[in-house]
Design a protein around this motif. Structure first.
Motif, PDB file in Angstrom:
ATOM      1  N   VAL A 274      13.374 -37.877  76.996  1.00 38.36           N
ATOM      2  CA  VAL A 274      14.806 -38.085  76.808  1.00 38.36           C
ATOM      3  C   VAL A 274      15.550 -37.551  78.023  1.00 38.36           C
ATOM      4  CG1 VAL A 274      16.810 -37.560  75.367  1.00 38.36           C
ATOM      5  CG2 VAL A 274      14.573 -37.886  74.311  1.00 38.36           C
ATOM      6  N   THR A 275      16.342 -38.385  78.681  1.00 39.25           N
ATOM      7  CA  THR A 275      17.110 -37.963  79.849  1.00 39.25           C
ATOM      8  C   THR A 275      18.340 -38.835  79.999  1.00 39.25           C
ATOM      9  OG1 THR A 275      17.049 -37.613  82.255  1.00 39.25           O
ATOM     10  CG2 THR A 275      15.785 -39.463  81.382  1.00 39.25           C
ATOM     11  N   VAL A 276      19.361 -38.278  80.633  1.00 39.70           N
ATOM     12  CA  VAL A 276      20.556 -39.056  80.956  1.00 39.70           C
ATOM     13  C   VAL A 276      20.685 -39.252  82.459  1.00 39.70           C
ATOM     14  CG1 VAL A 276      21.795 -38.284  78.906  1.00 39.70           C
ATOM     15  CG2 VAL A 276      22.021 -36.972  81.035  1.00 39.70           C
ATOM     16  N   LEU A 277      19.682 -38.779  83.234  1.00 41.86           N
ATOM     17  CA  LEU A 277      19.719 -38.947  84.679  1.00 41.86           C
ATOM     18  C   LEU A 277      19.473 -40.399  85.054  1.00 41.86           C
ATOM     19  CD1 LEU A 277      17.703 -35.813  85.832  1.00 41.86           C
ATOM     20  CD2 LEU A 277      20.192 -36.109  85.760  1.00 41.86           C
ATOM     21  N   PRO A 278      20.057 -40.864  86.167  1.00 37.05           N
ATOM     22  CA  PRO A 278      19.840 -42.264  86.574  1.00 37.05           C
ATOM     23  C   PRO A 278      18.387 -42.504  86.938  1.00 37.05           C
ATOM     24  CG  PRO A 278      20.976 -41.052  88.306  1.00 37.05           C
ATOM     25  CD  PRO A 278      20.953 -40.151  87.106  1.00 37.05           C
ATOM     26  N   LYS A 279      17.938 -43.709  86.743  1.00 33.82           N
ATOM     27  CA  LYS A 279      16.563 -44.091  87.044  1.00 33.82           C
ATOM     28  C   LYS A 279      16.346 -44.124  88.544  1.00 33.82           C
ATOM     29  CE  LYS A 279      13.170 -47.725  86.182  1.00 33.82           C
ATOM     30  NZ  LYS A 279      12.933 -49.041  85.542  1.00 33.82           N
ATOM     31  N   ARG A 280      15.206 -43.574  88.990  1.00 35.69           N
ATOM     32  CA  ARG A 280      14.879 -43.572  90.415  1.00 35.69           C
ATOM     33  C   ARG A 280      13.701 -44.497  90.671  1.00 35.69           C
ATOM     34  NH1 ARG A 280      15.279 -38.390  88.761  1.00 35.69           N
ATOM     35  NH2 ARG A 280      17.011 -37.142  89.503  1.00 35.69           N
ATOM     36  N   SER A 281      13.714 -45.140  91.810  1.00 35.20           N
ATOM     37  CA  SER A 281      12.594 -46.008  92.192  1.00 35.20           C
ATOM     38  C   SER A 281      11.542 -45.168  92.896  1.00 35.20           C
ATOM     39  CB  SER A 281      13.072 -47.123  93.122  1.00 35.20           C
ATOM     40  OG  SER A 281      14.024 -47.922  92.460  1.00 35.20           O
ATOM     41  N   ASP A 282      10.316 -45.406  92.550  1.00 34.17           N
ATOM     42  CA  ASP A 282       9.226 -44.691  93.213  1.00 34.17           C
ATOM     43  C   ASP A 282       9.085 -45.163  94.650  1.00 34.17           C
ATOM     44  OD1 ASP A 282       7.293 -44.919  90.204  1.00 34.17           O
ATOM     45  OD2 ASP A 282       8.666 -43.342  90.887  1.00 34.17           O
TER      46      ASP A 282
ATOM     47  N   LYS B  40      18.549 -31.807  90.205  1.00 29.96           N
ATOM     48  CA  LYS B  40      19.204 -32.655  89.220  1.00 29.96           C
ATOM     49  C   LYS B  40      18.686 -32.410  87.812  1.00 29.96           C
ATOM     50  CE  LYS B  40      20.637 -36.420  92.252  1.00 29.96           C
ATOM     51  NZ  LYS B  40      20.580 -37.873  92.504  1.00 29.96           N
ATOM     52  N   LEU B  41      17.419 -31.943  87.672  1.00 33.54           N
ATOM     53  CA  LEU B  41      16.897 -31.669  86.349  1.00 33.54           C
ATOM     54  C   LEU B  41      17.736 -30.614  85.649  1.00 33.54           C
ATOM     55  CD1 LEU B  41      14.702 -32.273  84.299  1.00 33.54           C
ATOM     56  CD2 LEU B  41      13.309 -30.474  85.332  1.00 33.54           C
ATOM     57  N   SER B  42      18.229 -29.658  86.396  1.00 33.03           N
ATOM     58  CA  SER B  42      19.098 -28.645  85.808  1.00 33.03           C
ATOM     59  C   SER B  42      20.451 -29.227  85.423  1.00 33.03           C
ATOM     60  CB  SER B  42      19.297 -27.486  86.792  1.00 33.03           C
ATOM     61  OG  SER B  42      19.955 -27.956  87.973  1.00 33.03           O
ATOM     62  N   GLU B  43      20.784 -30.413  85.980  1.00 33.72           N
ATOM     63  CA  GLU B  43      22.041 -31.069  85.638  1.00 33.72           C
ATOM     64  C   GLU B  43      21.881 -32.070  84.495  1.00 33.72           C
ATOM     65  OE1 GLU B  43      23.202 -32.935  89.233  1.00 33.72           O
ATOM     66  OE2 GLU B  43      23.477 -31.063  90.350  1.00 33.72           O
ATOM     67  N   ASP B  44      20.636 -32.227  83.975  1.00 33.09           N
ATOM     68  CA  ASP B  44      20.400 -33.151  82.874  1.00 33.09           C
ATOM     69  C   ASP B  44      21.093 -32.633  81.616  1.00 33.09           C
ATOM     70  OD1 ASP B  44      19.482 -35.292  81.496  1.00 33.09           O
ATOM     71  OD2 ASP B  44      17.357 -34.961  81.905  1.00 33.09           O
ATOM     72  N   TYR B  45      21.138 -33.505  80.580  1.00 32.82           N
ATOM     73  CA  TYR B  45      21.817 -33.124  79.336  1.00 32.82           C
ATOM     74  C   TYR B  45      21.192 -31.873  78.736  1.00 32.82           C
ATOM     75  CZ  TYR B  45      24.350 -33.885  74.976  1.00 32.82           C
ATOM     76  OH  TYR B  45      25.186 -33.742  73.905  1.00 32.82           O
ATOM     77  N   PHE B  46      19.850 -31.821  78.750  1.00 31.23           N
ATOM     78  CA  PHE B  46      19.123 -30.618  78.334  1.00 31.23           C
ATOM     79  C   PHE B  46      18.454 -30.015  79.564  1.00 31.23           C
ATOM     80  CE2 PHE B  46      18.987 -33.384  74.547  1.00 31.23           C
ATOM     81  CZ  PHE B  46      19.654 -32.564  73.646  1.00 31.23           C
TER      82      PHE B  46
END
Length: 642
Positions: free
Chosen positions: A290-298, A371-377
């Protein structure tokens, strides 16, 4: 079915007045009243003991969707003597004129000839007031009367299998809008007995058409007859209108109610568990993050350089780049072959590209950590795979608890019994052992089978006719036949004897597949089968380790035709052994610290199980694909239509 209607007055809405009516003197003729709708459900009319015949004379409002229809002219109906279409003979005209008057009135040219020859004849009498005897000679002939016709509509509202026959006169509504299959209608009229015998014991003569929801026949999927279920999976919003899917939904509803009734009657409390969690409830499961971060391309790996970048550290590449740079400088100062210099430059260029790839990858990794620290959780969270661990905490306080909710698995295995989202009933009981969980599972499943048979007899008859003729016998057998219980070791030996011709060597520990377990239930025991004490490698980390150190206190309940439907365990309450199991399975201990803390503070012996509710519907109906018993299935790789 009469008792099912009477038990729930809200299920049978009727006409105003909305205040409850006094007790009827004749309960056979009366309709149940509701406060919330003017519409009467067809189940309250058509699934009575008299099939609705006793309601003749009642004025009702019904609504639903047109299943089939036809239109007939009234004159055709009169010759066929169809119900409700009898026409009264026109009254005979009053004979108040003589023969000469008739000639003078109806044949103008004869009257003119008579005047020329002095034979004016008798004077024409004036038209009688309101009589309708004769028309004035100067009046134009009346226009032909419009063709009157009647629509015969078979209407279903989803509350039962039978449809209600509704007769709509063309003077009441435009029949062209009513006839297409799928048209929604709300009609007020009078219930009456058909004048000719047929499959209908009651019909409705429409007096008012209150609503018409038209359809585009050319694009409406259900306008075709008898579509296979798999063709309806791309039109999930319409398939409940089919009789088969509607039956499955009503069976599903009965099974849901039965489940909550069983546990309520046995002193269990329902607990609503979180869908979002940081814990893998079983360990090593495929989970949805579960995440609200935008999808990144590999990073694209379309060449050898990018592939090398996945395995080589940036420091090594930078050191190699410095060496190759020095070599190129030396070749430039020397009189060496130009081809060698060109090759060295190309080699340096590749190393530079590799370094850039690695620098970009390192930068993205740092950005990701930020950015993980900026995620919803702040922590990685997942959709719940199992709620057994959460239920344990409530069982330790409330004794007996259960949860009935969807669970999620990101398993891409293609199987007709697997979905990404499936409804699961989970049970936890404090101060109970494995035998208690097995007994509870058996009692619950038998109760469920009996409830479906008693509550949905018409639906089961239809399913037996259209889908699987053995479905009713299968449920009765599960109730009446004794269930078999064998250890996992015994199951291995039995399976081994049956597979001797294949020269397969089987020794513990081994994992029998669902197909292997189904084979035992289908071919050997031909009844529900409980297999217990499996190897610890095959079960979740929290299953209690037996004294042999090899097996655990767990069980699988297998049903003929569908395979494993219940998995249960006695839970490990010993702190040291549970910690070792977490370490053995390579799980992240920090995910389970809250559960380990629970064991430190007054841990109790407990057991429970997980029940695959959707698979139970396959067992009850004989359908083979779980997508056909779930209202909006989410299958691995399948397109989400709605």
């Amino acid at each position: 079915m009469e008792s099912r209607v009477d038990d729930n007055t809200n299920a049978n809405p009727a006409l105003p007045p909305r205040t409850p009516d006094p007790a009827p003197s004749d309960p056979v003729r009366s309709l149940s009243r509701s406060k919330y709708s003017d519409r009467v459900l067809l189940v309250s009319i058509l699934q009575r003991d008299d099939l609705g015949a006793g309601l003749a004379g009642e004025r009702v409002v019904v609504g639903g969707w047109v299943k089939t229809s036809k239109e007939e002219r009234k004159e055709t109906l009169a010759t066929q003597n169809l119900p409700g279409m009898e026409e009264k003979p026109a009254p005979a005209e009053v004979k108040d004129t003589s023969c000469a008057e008739m000639f003078q009135t109806r044949i103008p040219i004869i009257r003119t000839i008579m005047k020329v020859f002095g034979g004016g004849g008798h004077p024409v009498k004036p038209r009688a007031e309101g009589g309708g005897a004769m028309r004035q000679a100067s009046s134009p002939p009346p226009p032909p009367p419009p063709v009157q016709s009647v629509a015969f509509l078979q209407v279903s509202d989803g509350s039962c299998i039978p449809s209600l026959l509704i007769l709509v006169d063309s003077s009441v509504a435009s029949l062209s809008h009513l006839l297409p299959t799928g048209t929604s209608v709300l009609i007020e009229g009078l219930l009456r007995q058909p004048s000719t015998r047929g499959k209908h014991a009651i019909e409705l003569q429409a007096e008012k058409v209150l609503h018409i929801g038209t359809v585009h026949q050319e694009s409406y999927l259900l306008s075709k007859k008898r579509l296979p279920l798999d063709s309806l999976r791309s039109a999930l919003q319409f398939r409940p209108r089919t009789t088969t899917v509607a039956c499955v939904v009503r069976i599903r509803n009965a099974a849901c109610f039965a489940s909550r009734t069983f546990f309520h009657d046995h002193g269990f409390l329902e607990v609503h568990l979180p869908i979002i969690t940081t814990t893998d409830g079983e360990g090593q499961s495929q989970k949805f993050r579960v995440t609200v971060l935008p999808k990144r391309s590999d990073v694209k790996k379309g060449n050898d350089v990018a592939t090398d970048a996945a395995d080589v550290s940036l420091d090594v590449v930078r050191a190699s780049m410095n060496e190759k740079t020095k070599k190129v400088e030396e070749l430039k100062r020397s009189d060496s072959n130009k081809e060698v210099l060109v090759a060295a430059i190309q080699d340096l260029k590749k190393v530079n590209e590799l370094a850039m790839q690695l620098e970009m990858k390192e930068k993205k990794q740092k950005d990701k950590e930020v950015k993980l620290s900026e995620d919803y959780f702040p922590d990685e969270t997942y959709l719940t795979v199992s709620g057994r661990l959460h239920l344990q905490s409530y069982a330790c306080a409330l004794g007996q608890v259960y949860s009935f909710e969807p669970r999620f698995r990101a398993d891409r295995t293609e199987s007709p019994k697997l979905l990404a989202e499936m409804w699961t009933l989970e049970v936890e009981m404090a101060f109970s052992a494995l035998e208690d969980a097995m007994k509870c599972a058996e009692d619950y499943l038998k109760f469920l089978c009996k409830w479906v048979l008693d509550s949905c007899p018409e639906e089961m008859k239809f399913i037996a006719k259209r889908v699987d003729k053995t479905c009713t016998d299968r449920l009765r057998s599960a109730i009446s036949k004794p269930w078999q219980k064998i250890t996992y070791s015994e199951a291995i030996h039995i399976w081994k004897r049956q597979k001797e011709k294949t020269d397969i060597k089987v020794e513990l520990p081994v994992s029998l597949t669902d197909e292997d377990l189904s084979y035992l239930a289908d071919q050997i025991y031909k009844s529900p089968l409980i297999v217990y004490n499996p190897p610890k490698e095959t079960k979740p980390f929290y299953a209690r380790v037996n004294d042999d150190g090899v097996t655990v206190s767990a069980f699988d309940l297998v049903l003929p035709g569908v395979g494993k439907i219940i998995t249960g365990t006695q839970n490990e309450e010993r702190m040291d052994i549970l910690s070792n199991r977490i370490k053995e399975m390579g799980l992240a201990r920090e995910q389970y610290e809250w559960h380990l803390e629970l064991l430190k503070q007054g841990a109790v012996k407990s057991s429970g199980f997980s029940f695959s509710f959707d698979i139970m519907l396959l067992f009850a109906t004989g359908l083979t694909d779980v997508r056909d018993v779930v209202p909006f299935p989410r299958s691995p790789g399948g397109k989400v239509h709605c």
